[in-house]
Scaffold this motif. Structure first.
Motif, PDB file in Angstrom:
ATOM      1  N   UNK A  95       0.823  -1.213   0.000  1.00 36.56           N
ATOM      2  CA  UNK A  95       0.000   0.000   0.000  1.00 36.56           C
ATOM      3  C   UNK A  95       0.855   1.261   0.000  1.00 36.56           C
ATOM      4  N   UNK A  96       2.155   1.137   0.322  1.00 37.44           N
ATOM      5  CA  UNK A  96       3.051   2.288   0.311  1.00 37.44           C
ATOM      6  C   UNK A  96       3.678   2.505  -1.062  1.00 37.44           C
ATOM      7  N   UNK A  97       3.479   1.540  -1.974  1.00 39.49           N
ATOM      8  CA  UNK A  97       4.045   1.637  -3.309  1.00 39.49           C
ATOM      9  C   UNK A  97       3.004   2.167  -4.283  1.00 39.49           C
ATOM     10  N   UNK A  98       3.439   2.459  -5.518  1.00 40.03           N
ATOM     11  CA  UNK A  98       2.508   2.913  -6.536  1.00 40.03           C
ATOM     12  C   UNK A  98       1.573   1.795  -6.962  1.00 40.03           C
ATOM     13  N   UNK A  99       0.420   2.171  -7.478  1.00 43.48           N
ATOM     14  CA  UNK A  99      -0.566   1.197  -7.920  1.00 43.48           C
ATOM     15  C   UNK A  99      -0.227   0.680  -9.316  1.00 43.48           C
ATOM     16  N   UNK A 100      -0.753  -0.504  -9.645  1.00 43.34           N
ATOM     17  CA  UNK A 100      -0.533  -1.078 -10.962  1.00 43.34           C
ATOM     18  C   UNK A 100       0.743  -1.890 -11.019  1.00 43.34           C
ATOM     19  N   UNK A 104       6.330   5.034  -5.415  1.00 45.50           N
ATOM     20  CA  UNK A 104       7.002   4.746  -6.674  1.00 45.50           C
ATOM     21  C   UNK A 104       6.613   3.389  -7.222  1.00 45.50           C
ATOM     22  N   UNK A 105       6.956   3.140  -8.476  1.00 51.10           N
ATOM     23  CA  UNK A 105       6.634   1.868  -9.124  1.00 51.10           C
ATOM     24  C   UNK A 105       7.880   1.111  -9.540  1.00 51.10           C
ATOM     25  N   UNK A 106       9.057   1.584  -9.144  1.00 56.94           N
ATOM     26  CA  UNK A 106      10.301   0.889  -9.459  1.00 56.94           C
ATOM     27  C   UNK A 106      10.977   0.455  -8.164  1.00 56.94           C
ATOM     28  N   UNK A 107      11.224  -0.843  -8.055  1.00 59.09           N
ATOM     29  CA  UNK A 107      11.933  -1.386  -6.894  1.00 59.09           C
ATOM     30  C   UNK A 107      13.298  -1.875  -7.349  1.00 59.09           C
ATOM     31  N   UNK A 108      14.306  -1.600  -6.545  1.00 59.13           N
ATOM     32  CA  UNK A 108      15.643  -2.083  -6.841  1.00 59.13           C
ATOM     33  C   UNK A 108      15.967  -3.215  -5.880  1.00 59.13           C
ATOM     34  N   UNK A 109      16.387  -4.341  -6.434  1.00 64.33           N
ATOM     35  CA  UNK A 109      16.677  -5.545  -5.653  1.00 64.33           C
ATOM     36  C   UNK A 109      18.111  -5.956  -5.927  1.00 64.33           C
ATOM     37  N   UNK A 110      18.875  -6.248  -4.882  1.00 62.13           N
ATOM     38  CA  UNK A 110      20.248  -6.682  -5.101  1.00 62.13           C
ATOM     39  C   UNK A 110      20.672  -7.720  -4.084  1.00 62.13           C
ATOM     40  N   UNK A 112      10.043  10.045  -9.528  1.00 61.11           N
ATOM     41  CA  UNK A 112       9.673  10.049  -8.113  1.00 61.11           C
ATOM     42  C   UNK A 112      10.797  10.542  -7.213  1.00 61.11           C
ATOM     43  N   UNK A 113      11.873  11.069  -7.782  1.00 63.69           N
ATOM     44  CA  UNK A 113      13.002  11.525  -6.969  1.00 63.69           C
ATOM     45  C   UNK A 113      12.677  12.897  -6.398  1.00 63.69           C
TER      46      UNK A 113
END
Length: 691
Positions: free
Chosen positions: A403-408, A460-466, A560-561
């Motif tokens: 719910x804290x992230x962008x929709x879609x 935001x709608x972009x997640x960075x995973x590493x 979103x920056x």
């Protein structure tokens, strides 16, 4: 300097904000008089307030004036906060308001600005009468407390909550005339030096933030500093005790209750019958003291049993606090309660009904998930993947996180340290699902228990995973493991592991060195390194470089920056540079001078190149520290520059800007060559640096 700031805070009639601290240092606050001197400050350059509401309100630090016939009132804005009418008189706040954007749709948030009308000296009896008339007038510029009421600033890219940034923007724009009166004035004479002036201003504010926090005699809340002795008088009184009791009461059933500071203070003023309790600068002091009292209860662990209390919005109505019954969910368990997370606003938005969900699927509870950091701009989560989630292509997240992230549909940028992924794995689309995200394609080299760091901008709608490489690979049974992992989850999938030293294996963490309003987040370090490796410009010895803006956009998407997110990334990079994980340089490009951060591979060639760059940066920094740039100095009325000064100016302009440069020295000014401090006018500064 710390001692001076403590003395200024003692002498002032309200709290010291970082913006007013800058004014005190830059314009010379007279400790004996307890005011500024108009010998330096020109009231004609102050912001003129009319009888109508100011749109938007001037930021904290602004000098303002009101003209009433033959009389003038001068003051300095010393505090500002949201004044939404949706908050009830008892402080109850709709959760959708807590942490809401300054401008939400067609409506722009209302704000209250507290003015110190005695910042330039005590008011005369006539001025007291004029201020009293204005406060009584229903159409005046100030309300009955002597405060300005208007709207928040939604111009440019700066958040209207960021008064440090707004005041710097003001000084470089409408307030340039005031800034020119101080030491940065020479940089404003030439348009080519504007960027240098902006950077100098940023450094001044950053340094002052740190000094305020280091001062032993000051208690700091947000960007406000209050003398410790003055605050203790409030904290030991009945009002503080009553506020703690009220703010630590959850809603019925233990659900979160959101309570705002300012309406509660107004109610206390009515109950006490003290009509002066919140007038003028007393309002700012009460607001800061109330928040400090609540924060001390949180840090001391002396709350009522079974209650979690945390700040949710540090701007709206002087601060909105969130109280709920324990236990809290996984989103809040590891989050600093004194970092405003803005949960109220984003959690009240219902999920998009069109999002694909499959509630019939049982949630896999064996992945290990921790929220490492949460504020109104940034979310960082660590995940150790279970075998079930790995096989099913899921990224488990705590319930409230989606719910804290962008929709879609969401974009997943996957970085697998030390391994180049195919394009369809490195950038892929995922869907919201109960308990996390689905439709994720994990690399074949992932194994059960592998540890991931996940970061996203709020909304935001972009997640960075590493992933993160181990210092040395580890052999487990017949496999060689290269990345950090959870040994318990691996043992559940592969059977007992006869490697006791693996128990408790943790990612290396670095204690933040910097502080300030946007402190560094150590959990971002692996993600910053991953972004540099993936998107950085290739340089000497295959190094990778990006400036703060580019790095933030690469990690979270350019749309979103926000300024808070950008400064969190920059301050984290500065911390990494301080411990040698990155190098930090300033590179001129297209008229701007951003800080560029560089990652270096672990090779002899890279180490030699890195050391050479560090030596150059240190040498130039030392030279600049002792040299004063050339500038045009204003002369007294009736005086003009000598022919020799005009000739020196013309020569300097051609050396710097070329033969086509304008070489005419402005009337009423002379030219001072750049020189080493304390040694008079020596050879031009730029010639010295070229040697």
């Amino acid at each position: 300097m710390i001692f001076f700031l403590e003395e200024v805070a003692q002498a002032r009639r309200g709290p010291l904000h970082v913006c007013t601290a800058f004014n005190a240092v830059y314009y010379g606050f007279d400790l004996d008089a307890g005011a500024y001197s108009t010998d330096i400050l020109d009231p004609e350059a102050f912001t003129l307030l009319g009888s109508d509401v100011q749109i938007p309100l001037p930021p904290v630090g602004s000098f303002v004036r009101i003209e009433r016939g033959a009389h003038s009132l001068w003051g300095e804005v010393c505090a500002s906060f949201g004044a939404s009418p949706d908050v009830e008189e008892d402080g109850w706040t709709p959760r959708g308001l807590s942490g809401a954007p300054l401008s939400d749709g067609a409506e722009v948030a209302l704000a209250r600005a507290v003015v110190d009308w005695e910042a330039l000296g005590p008011l005369t009896s006539v001025e007291h009468k004029e201020l009293a008339r204005i406060r009584r007038s229903p159409t005046g510029a100030v309300d009955r407390w002597g405060h300005l009421m208007g709207t928040g600033d939604t111009s440019a890219l700066l958040s209207g909550r960021d008064h440090s940034g707004l005041y710097q923007q003001f000084l470089m724009g409408p307030g340039r005339r005031l800034l020119a009166e101080g030491d940065l004035g020479p940089l404003l004479q030439d348009s080519s030096d504007t960027v240098a002036a902006e950077r100098a201003l940023q450094r001044c504010f950053g340094t002052l933030e740190e000094l305020l926090r280091q001062a032993p005699g000051l208690a700091v809340w947000d960007l406000y500093a209050q003398p410790v002795a003055r605050h203790q008088q409030f904290a030991s009184g009945p009002v503080a005790a009553e506020m703690v009791d009220r703010f630590t009461r959850p809603a019925s059933g233990g659900a979160p209750r959101y309570t705002a500071v300012w309406p509660v203070l107004v109610g206390w003023e009515h109950e006490a019958g003290d009509e002066h309790a919140l007038e003028l600068t007393a309002a700012a002091s009460a607001m800061v003291d109330a928040n400090l009292a609540l924060a001390c209860q949180v840090t001391a662990g002396s709350l009522r049993r079974g209650v979690d209390l945390r700040i949710d919005d540090s701007w709206q109505q002087g601060g909105v606090w969130r109280a709920q019954s324990l236990p809290v969910d996984a989103v809040l368990r590891n989050c600093d309660p004194l970092i405003p997370a803005g949960l109220g606003h984003l959690e009240h938005i219902p999920p998009d009904a069109g999002d694909p969900k499959n509630d019939s699927k049982p949630r896999q509870a064996d992945s290990v998930v921790h929220v490492e950091h949460l504020d109104e701009a940034l979310l960082v989560v660590s995940v150790a993947l279970s075998e079930a989630d790995l096989s099913a292509g899921r990224l488990p997240l705590p319930d409230a996180v989606p719910s804290l992230l962008g929709q879609g549909p969401l974009i997943l940028e996957v970085h697998h340290s030390g391994q180049l992924l195919d394009r369809d794995l490195a950038r892929q689309h995922a869907q919201h699902e109960t308990g996390g995200l689905s439709s994720v394609k994990w690399p074949e080299s992932f194994y059960p228990g592998i540890k991931l760091t996940v970061a996203a901008a709020r909304s935001g709608q972009q997640l960075m995973v590493t992933t993160t490489l181990l210092p040395d690979p580890i052999r487990v049974k017949d496999a060689v493991l290269h990345w950090y992992f959870d040994p318990v989850l691996l043992a559940e999938a592969w059977g007992p592991l006869d490697i006791p030293s693996l128990i408790g294996l943790e990612l290396p963490t670095q204690q933040p060195i910097g502080g300030g309003h946007r402190p560094p987040v150590s959990a971002l370090e692996v993600l910053i390194t991953a972004a540099l490796l993936r998107d950085g410009r290739i340089g000497t010895a295959r190094s990778r470089s990006l400036d703060g803006q580019q790095l933030s956009a690469a990690m979270f998407g350019p749309d979103v920056v926000t300024p808070p997110l950008l400064w969190t990334v920059i301050h984290t990079c500065e911390d990494m540079a301080a411990v040698g994980l990155l190098t930090r340089t300033t590179v001129a490009h297209a008229g701007v001078l951003p800080d560029v951060f560089t990652w270096w591979p672990d090779t002899d060639e890279a180490r030699e190149a890195q050391q050479a760059i560090v030596r150059i940066v240190d040498r130039v920094t030392r030279q600049l520290r002792h040299w004063r740039r050339p500038w045009e100095r204003r002369l007294p009325d009736g005086h003009n520059a000598t022919p020799a000064a005009r000739a020196r100016y013309a020569q300097w302009r051609m050396e710097v800007a070329g033969p086509e440069a304008d070489t005419e020295l402005p009337e009423g000014h002379t030219f001072v060559r750049g020189h080493r401090r304390g040694e008079g006018q020596a050879p031009a500064w730029h010639q010295h640096l070229r040697r």
